[in-house]
Design a protein around this motif. Structure first.
Motif, PDB file in Angstrom:
ATOM      1  N   PHE A  65       0.820  -1.217   0.000  1.00  0.00           N
ATOM      2  CA  PHE A  65       0.000   0.000   0.000  1.00  0.00           C
ATOM      3  C   PHE A  65       0.848   1.260   0.000  1.00  0.00           C
ATOM      4  O   PHE A  65       0.462   2.273  -0.587  1.00  0.00           O
ATOM      5  N   ASN A  66       2.004   1.222   0.669  1.00  0.00           N
ATOM      6  CA  ASN A  66       2.862   2.408   0.752  1.00  0.00           C
ATOM      7  C   ASN A  66       3.303   2.896  -0.621  1.00  0.00           C
ATOM      8  O   ASN A  66       3.457   4.098  -0.833  1.00  0.00           O
ATOM      9  N   VAL A  67       3.522   1.974  -1.537  1.00  0.00           N
ATOM     10  CA  VAL A  67       3.946   2.358  -2.885  1.00  0.00           C
ATOM     11  C   VAL A  67       2.845   3.163  -3.574  1.00  0.00           C
ATOM     12  O   VAL A  67       3.092   4.215  -4.172  1.00  0.00           O
ATOM     13  N   LYS A  68       1.606   2.668  -3.461  1.00  0.00           N
ATOM     14  CA  LYS A  68       0.483   3.374  -4.091  1.00  0.00           C
ATOM     15  C   LYS A  68       0.251   4.729  -3.438  1.00  0.00           C
ATOM     16  O   LYS A  68      -0.001   5.728  -4.123  1.00  0.00           O
ATOM     17  N   LEU A  69       0.338   4.767  -2.104  1.00  0.00           N
ATOM     18  CA  LEU A  69       0.120   6.030  -1.397  1.00  0.00           C
ATOM     19  C   LEU A  69       1.208   7.040  -1.745  1.00  0.00           C
ATOM     20  O   LEU A  69       0.918   8.208  -2.036  1.00  0.00           O
ATOM     21  N   CYS A  70       2.460   6.590  -1.742  1.00  0.00           N
ATOM     22  CA  CYS A  70       3.576   7.478  -2.089  1.00  0.00           C
ATOM     23  C   CYS A  70       3.433   7.989  -3.517  1.00  0.00           C
ATOM     24  O   CYS A  70       3.621   9.175  -3.785  1.00  0.00           O
TER      25      CYS A  70
ATOM     26  N   GLY B 248       2.780  18.195  -0.025  1.00  0.00           N
ATOM     27  CA  GLY B 248       3.945  17.379  -0.339  1.00  0.00           C
ATOM     28  C   GLY B 248       5.044  17.332   0.702  1.00  0.00           C
ATOM     29  O   GLY B 248       5.847  16.398   0.707  1.00  0.00           O
ATOM     30  N   PHE B 249       5.091  18.329   1.593  1.00  0.00           N
ATOM     31  CA  PHE B 249       6.259  18.431   2.464  1.00  0.00           C
ATOM     32  C   PHE B 249       6.415  17.253   3.418  1.00  0.00           C
ATOM     33  O   PHE B 249       7.448  16.599   3.441  1.00  0.00           O
ATOM     34  N   TRP B 250       5.393  16.988   4.233  1.00  0.00           N
ATOM     35  CA  TRP B 250       5.581  15.948   5.251  1.00  0.00           C
ATOM     36  C   TRP B 250       5.771  14.548   4.673  1.00  0.00           C
ATOM     37  O   TRP B 250       6.769  13.886   4.980  1.00  0.00           O
ATOM     38  N   PRO B 251       4.866  14.066   3.819  1.00  0.00           N
ATOM     39  CA  PRO B 251       5.047  12.679   3.371  1.00  0.00           C
ATOM     40  C   PRO B 251       6.300  12.456   2.526  1.00  0.00           C
ATOM     41  O   PRO B 251       7.008  11.468   2.710  1.00  0.00           O
ATOM     42  N   LEU B 252       6.596  13.394   1.616  1.00  0.00           N
ATOM     43  CA  LEU B 252       7.681  13.168   0.666  1.00  0.00           C
ATOM     44  C   LEU B 252       9.036  13.662   1.152  1.00  0.00           C
ATOM     45  O   LEU B 252      10.071  13.064   0.834  1.00  0.00           O
ATOM     46  N   ALA B 253       9.042  14.763   1.908  1.00  0.00           N
ATOM     47  CA  ALA B 253      10.320  15.332   2.355  1.00  0.00           C
ATOM     48  C   ALA B 253      10.730  14.852   3.736  1.00  0.00           C
ATOM     49  O   ALA B 253      11.898  14.983   4.109  1.00  0.00           O
TER      50      ALA B 253
ATOM     51  N   LEU C 101      10.775  14.510  15.050  1.00  0.00           N
ATOM     52  CA  LEU C 101      10.914  15.356  13.856  1.00  0.00           C
ATOM     53  C   LEU C 101       9.747  15.136  12.914  1.00  0.00           C
ATOM     54  O   LEU C 101       9.141  16.098  12.409  1.00  0.00           O
ATOM     55  N   SER C 102       9.402  13.885  12.675  1.00  0.00           N
ATOM     56  CA  SER C 102       8.337  13.556  11.735  1.00  0.00           C
ATOM     57  C   SER C 102       6.989  14.085  12.214  1.00  0.00           C
ATOM     58  O   SER C 102       6.234  14.692  11.436  1.00  0.00           O
ATOM     59  N   VAL C 103       6.673  13.890  13.486  1.00  0.00           N
ATOM     60  CA  VAL C 103       5.391  14.353  14.021  1.00  0.00           C
ATOM     61  C   VAL C 103       5.306  15.879  14.002  1.00  0.00           C
ATOM     62  O   VAL C 103       4.258  16.457  13.656  1.00  0.00           O
ATOM     63  N   ALA C 104       6.388  16.554  14.351  1.00  0.00           N
ATOM     64  CA  ALA C 104       6.399  18.023  14.337  1.00  0.00           C
ATOM     65  C   ALA C 104       6.134  18.552  12.930  1.00  0.00           C
ATOM     66  O   ALA C 104       5.351  19.497  12.736  1.00  0.00           O
TER      67      ALA C 104
END
Length: 474
Positions: free
Chosen positions: A112-117, A409-414, A441-444
Motif C-alpha cells: 500500500f505504501n507504494v500506491k500512497l507514495c 507534499g512536504f511531510w510525506p515526501l520530504a 521530527l516527523s510528528v512536528a
C-alpha cells in the motif's frame, strides 16, 4: 534485457561491473556530476516560491520568519541525505538501484505504501505544474503592467486578464515536453538555474534599494499588525506562510530521479550529498536575503509576489520577470518528467503490442544523436499540459496554491518516507534515542503541514468569493 525503470527503456544487459558504454544495470553510462545535479536541484528549489517569501516573512515577523526558513532548510538538508542513501538498496556502491522515488519506497515497504507514495508524489508534481503556470502568467502580466504603468505615468491601474499568458506558457510547454527524459534536460536546467539567480538577485537589489531610498526598515517582530488583518486572518495567514516556505524548499519528490543521472565512481550517494549541501546552502542564503529585504522594504504591505510591488526602474522589472518565465519553463519540465516517465512506462507494459504506444521513429539531427519520435508521447504529454493550463486558468491564486502545494507534499515526501526508509536501511532499533528523535521530527513536521494546509484552503475559499473563472482581471 535489463529495463530502465525510470523511463521504460530497454537496453542490453552487461556484466555486473559495467563497461565503457554501460553501467552495472545495463543502462547507458550516466554522465551527471555534482554541478549538473546541483543545477537540477537549484532549478527545482529556487522557483516561484522565492517570490512569496517576503509575504511569508511579513505574516510571521522578524523573529519567526527567518527562523522558519532556517529550520526548513535544516530539515530539508538532513532528510535529503536520508533519501539519497536509499538510491541503492543494501550496499551503497554495488546495491540494487532504485530509479525513482516509488522504486525506493517499494524496495523498503512495498504494498500500500507504494500506491500512497505514488499518489502523493504525482499529485504534488501535478500541482507544481499548475503553480508554475500561474506564476509564469503573473510575471508576464507584470511585464505588461509595468510598461503600461510607465506609459501612463502611474495613472492607469492597468487591469490584465491572465488567460492569454497561461495559454502562451502552455504552448511552449507542449513543445518542450517532447524532450524524452531527464538526461536530455541538463542544458535546460542550467539555463533555468542561471535565470533563478538573476531574478532573485534583482528582487534582492530592489528591496535593498527601496530601504536605502526611504531610510526605513519596515516590519515588526511579530508579523502583520492588528490593523492590517483580523486576529483570525492573522492565524490563517501564519499557517499559509509556513506552507509557502515549505513549498520553497520542495524538491525531495524528484531527488531520486536526479540522483539516477549521476555517474559513478564515486558513489552516487557521495556526489548527491555534495550537490545537496551546495544547493541548500546557496538557496537558503538567497531565501534569507530576498525574504528579509522584501519585508524590510514593504513591511505589512509585502505583496504575494515580490516583483509585483515594484514599478521602477521598469526595464529592470521586465528583465527579472522575463527571467522568472524562462526559469519556470525549465522547472515545469524538471518536475513533470517523473509523471511522463511513469505513465509511458505503465502504458508500454500494459499494451506492449500497441504500435501507437511503443513505436519510435528515429529522426536524424545533424551534429546530435537522432531524436526518437513517439506518437503516444506527443499526444499524452500535450493533453497533460492542456489540463494543467485549464486548471491554472480556473484557480489563478498564487499564494494560496503555493501554500497548499507545500503543505500536501512536504511531510510525506520530504520527511516521513525519507526518515522511515533511512531507519530501515540503517537498521536503527525501535525506541532507541535516535529512533525517538526521528519520530519527534516527523510528528512536528506533520503538525506544521496540517496547519499550512488549513490556512491555504481558507485562503482559496476567501479568494473564490470574489473570483469569476476566465473573466476576472488582475
Amino acid at each position: 534485457m535489463a529495463e530502465n525503470q525510470a523511463f521504460g527503456v530497454s537496453t542490453a544487459a552487461v556484466p555486473q561491473g559495467g563497461s565503457k558504454c554501460f553501467d552495472d544495470d545495463g543502462r547507458l553510462k550516466r554522465t551527471g556530476n555534482v554541478w549538473t545535479a546541483s543545477a537540477h536541484i537549484i532549478t527545482a528549489i529556487i522557483g516561484s516560491g522565492v517570490l512569496s517569501l517576503p509575504w511569508a516573512t511579513a505574516q510571521l515577523g522578524w523573529i519567526a520568519g527567518p527562523l522558519a526558513m532556517f529550520l526548513f532548510a535544516v530539515v530539508t538538508y538532513y532528510t535529503s541525505l536520508f533519501l539519497s542513501a536509499c538510491y541503492r538498496s543494501g550496499d551503497p556502491v554495488s546495491g540494487k538501484r532504485n530509479y525513482t522515488y516509488m522504486d525506493a519506497v517499494e524496495a523498503n515497504f512495498g504494498g500500500f505504501n507504494v500506491k500512497l507514495c505514488g499518489f502523493v508524489q504525482y499529485l504534488s508534481l501535478f500541482g507544481i505544474a499548475i503553480g508554475s503556470t500561474i506564476a509564469s502568467a503573473i510575471s508576464m502580466m507584470a511585464i505588461k503592467r509595468s510598461n503600461c504603468f510607465h506609459a501612463s505615468g502611474g495613472k492607469d491601474p492597468c487591469p490584465i486578464n491572465s488567460n492569454p499568458y497561461m495559454i502562451a506558457f502552455g504552448i511552449v510547454e507542449i513543445i518542450l515536453s517532447q524532450i524524452p527524459d531527464f538526461d536530455q534536460l541538463w542544458w535546460l536546467s542550467i539555463v533555468a538555474a542561471v535565470m533563478s539567480f538573476t531574478y532573485s538577485t534583482i528582487g534582492l537589489g530592489l528591496g535593498v534599494s527601496r530601504v536605502a531610498e526611504t531610510g526605513e526598515i519596515k516590519g515588526n517582530l511579530t508579523g502583520i499588525s492588528s490593523g492590517t488583518a483580523t486576529q483570525s486572518q492573522k492565524v490563517w495567514r501564519n499557517f499559509q506562510a509556513l506552507g509557502d516556505i515549505a513549498f520553497a524548499y520542495s524538491y525531495s519528490m524528484i531527488l531520486i530521479e536526479i540522483q539516477d543521472t549521476i555517474r559513478s565512481p564515486p558513489s552516487e550517494g557521495k556526489t548527491m550529498k555534495k550537490a545537496t549541501l551546495v544547493s541548500v546552502t546557496v538557496t537558503t542564503l538567497f531565501y534569507m536575503l530576498c525574504g528579509c529585504a522584501g519585508y524590510a522594504a514593504f513591511g505589512d504591505m509585502s505583496p504575494p509576489n515580490l516583483l509585483t510591488g515594484f514599478y521602477t526602474p521598469y526595464w529592470v522589472i521586465d528583465i527579472a520577470n522575463a527571467a522568472i518565465v524562462i526559469h519556470l519553463v525549465g522547472a515545469y519540465q524538471v518536475y513533470c518528467q517523473p509523471i511522463f516517465a511513469f505513465v509511458e512506462k505503465y502504458a508500454s507494459e500494459k499494451f506492449p503490442a500497441n504500435k501507437f504506444i511503443t513505436k519510435e521513429i528515429e529522426i536524424p539531427i545533424p551534429g546530435f544523436r537522432p531524436y526518437k519520435f513517439n506518437l503516444f508521447r506527443l499526444v499524452w504529454r500535450a493533453v497533460f499540459v492542456i489540463v494543467t493550463t485549464l486548471i491554472s486558468m480556473l484557480l489563478p491564486f498564487f499564494n494560496d496554491v503555493v501554500g497548499l502545494l507545500g503543505a500536501i507534499g512536504f511531510w510525506p515526501l520530504a520527511v516521513y518516507y525519507p526518515v522511515e526508509m533511512y531507519i530501515l536501511q540503517k537498521k536503527i532499533p525501535k525506541w532507541s534515542s535516535r529512533w525517538v528523535r526521528f519520530q519527534i521530527l516527523s510528528v512536528a513536521c506533520l503538525i506544521i503541514s496540517i496547519a499550512a494546509a488549513i490556512g491555504s484552503v481558507a485562503g482559496v475559499l476567501i479568494d473564490l468569493k470574489s473570483y469569476k473563472p476566465f473573466t476576472t482581471s488582475f
